[in-house]
Design an enzyme around this catalytic site. Structure first.
Site, PDB file in Angstrom:
ATOM      1  CG  ASN A 133     -16.060  17.509  -1.837  1.00 33.78           C
ATOM      2  OD1 ASN A 133     -15.226  18.386  -1.673  1.00 33.78           O
ATOM      3  ND2 ASN A 133     -16.032  16.372  -1.173  1.00 33.78           N
TER       4      ASN A 133
ATOM      5  CD  GLU B 165     -18.951  14.820   1.800  1.00 34.53           C
ATOM      6  OE1 GLU B 165     -19.098  14.650   3.029  1.00 34.53           O
ATOM      7  OE2 GLU B 165     -18.067  14.230   1.144  1.00 34.53           O
TER       8      GLU B 165
ATOM      9  CB  CYS C  63     -18.460  15.724  -7.604  1.00 32.53           C
ATOM     10  SG  CYS C  63     -18.673  14.007  -7.149  1.00 32.53           S
TER      11      CYS C  63
ATOM     12  CD  GLU D 150     -14.287  16.425  -9.901  1.00 27.70           C
ATOM     13  OE1 GLU D 150     -15.134  16.543  -8.993  1.00 27.70           O
ATOM     14  OE2 GLU D 150     -13.438  15.522  -9.897  1.00 27.70           O
TER      15      GLU D 150
ATOM     16  CB  CYS E 294     -16.840  10.181  -9.700  1.00 27.62           C
ATOM     17  SG  CYS E 294     -18.208  11.335  -9.947  1.00 27.62           S
TER      18      CYS E 294
ATOM     19  CB  CYS F   5     -17.314  14.435 -12.288  1.00 25.94           C
ATOM     20  SG  CYS F   5     -18.020  14.958 -10.715  1.00 25.94           S
TER      21      CYS F   5
HETATM   22  N1  THU Z   1     -15.878  13.674  -4.978  1.00 23.17           N
HETATM   23  C1  THU Z   1     -15.680  14.754  -5.796  1.00 23.17           C
HETATM   24  O1  THU Z   1     -15.937  15.908  -5.396  1.00 23.17           O
HETATM   25  N2  THU Z   1     -15.229  14.517  -7.033  1.00 23.17           N
HETATM   26  C2  THU Z   1     -14.966  13.298  -7.551  1.00 23.17           C
HETATM   27  O2  THU Z   1     -14.714  13.164  -8.742  1.00 23.17           O
HETATM   28  C3  THU Z   1     -14.955  12.139  -6.664  1.00 23.17           C
HETATM   29  C4  THU Z   1     -15.623  12.315  -5.350  1.00 23.17           C
HETATM   30  C5  THU Z   1     -16.421  13.918  -3.638  1.00 23.17           C
HETATM   31  C6  THU Z   1     -17.829  13.411  -3.432  1.00 23.17           C
HETATM   32  C7  THU Z   1     -17.866  13.201  -1.952  1.00 23.17           C
HETATM   33  O3  THU Z   1     -18.213  14.436  -1.331  1.00 23.17           O
HETATM   34  C8  THU Z   1     -16.433  12.861  -1.573  1.00 23.17           C
HETATM   35  O4  THU Z   1     -15.636  13.274  -2.671  1.00 23.17           O
HETATM   36  C9  THU Z   1     -16.192  11.387  -1.309  1.00 23.17           C
HETATM   37  O5  THU Z   1     -16.668  10.610  -2.331  1.00 23.17           O
END
Ligand code: THU
Length: 160
Positions: free
Chosen positions: A62, A64, A73, A75, A112, A115
């Site tokens: 991820n 940010e 994210c 994935e 999520c 994704c």
């Molecule tokens: N996140 C992912 O990388 N993948 C997911 O499927 C769920 C959430 C990340 C997004 C964000 O940077 C952090 O996790 C918190 O939500």
């Protein structure tokens, strides 16, 4: 009126060590990718590793952003990178691992909704299922045979 039950098979491994060699290697790649996540805002780090039919492993984590919605994210980063670097090459499996600097993530982190939709596009495009392996930092590993299992009634190009 008809009723239909939608269900799927989920394999549950007690721990990462119980995975078969190929899947263990893929999960280890997700774990190392996770450690390089850029997650200073949530402190929730996710790593993903996609195994392609040509043997390549493409990772994502991820990324940010101070403007929160601009982040990506793990994935999504992994499948978009696979699509960019190896267009048209089938993705066989994706391993995902998540950890938090705030608390122990001891249960599998499933992708999520966005994704699931992103991975689903690749599954539809390649016309073959993508196996998902999901893990927290420790604990059980979940395995399902297709992203469609966890995205029932998904949206696809047939609606456009
Ligand atoms: N996140 C992912 O990388 N993948 C997911 O499927 C769920 C959430 C990340 C997004 C964000 O940077 C952090 O996790 C918190 O939500």
């Amino acid at each position: 009126m008809k009723k239909m039950k939608v269900s799927f098979d989920l394999s549950i491994y007690d721990a990462i060590e119980d995975l078969q060699f190929d899947e263990l290697e893929l999960m280890n790649a997700a774990v190392s990718a996770r450690k390089n996540a850029y997650a200073p805002y949530s402190n929730f780090q996710v790593g993903a590793a996609a195994l392609l039919e040509n043997g390549e492993v493409v990772i994502g984590n991820n990324q940010e952003n101070a403007s929160f919605p601009a982040g990506l994210c793990a994935e999504g980063v992994a499948v978009f990178q696979a699509g960019a670097r190896f267009p048209g090459v089938v993705i066989k499996a994706i391993a995902i691992s998540a950890a938090s600097k705030k608390n122990k993530v001891d249960k599998p982190a499933a992708p999520c909704g966005i994704c699931r939709q992103s991975i689903s596009e690749y599954e539809n495009r390649q016309k073959s299922a993508i196996v998902l392996l999901m893990m927290g930092e420790t604990g059980e590993v979940y395995k399902c045979g297709s992203v469609a299992d966890i995205l029932p009634l998904g949206f696809d190009k047939t609606y456009l």
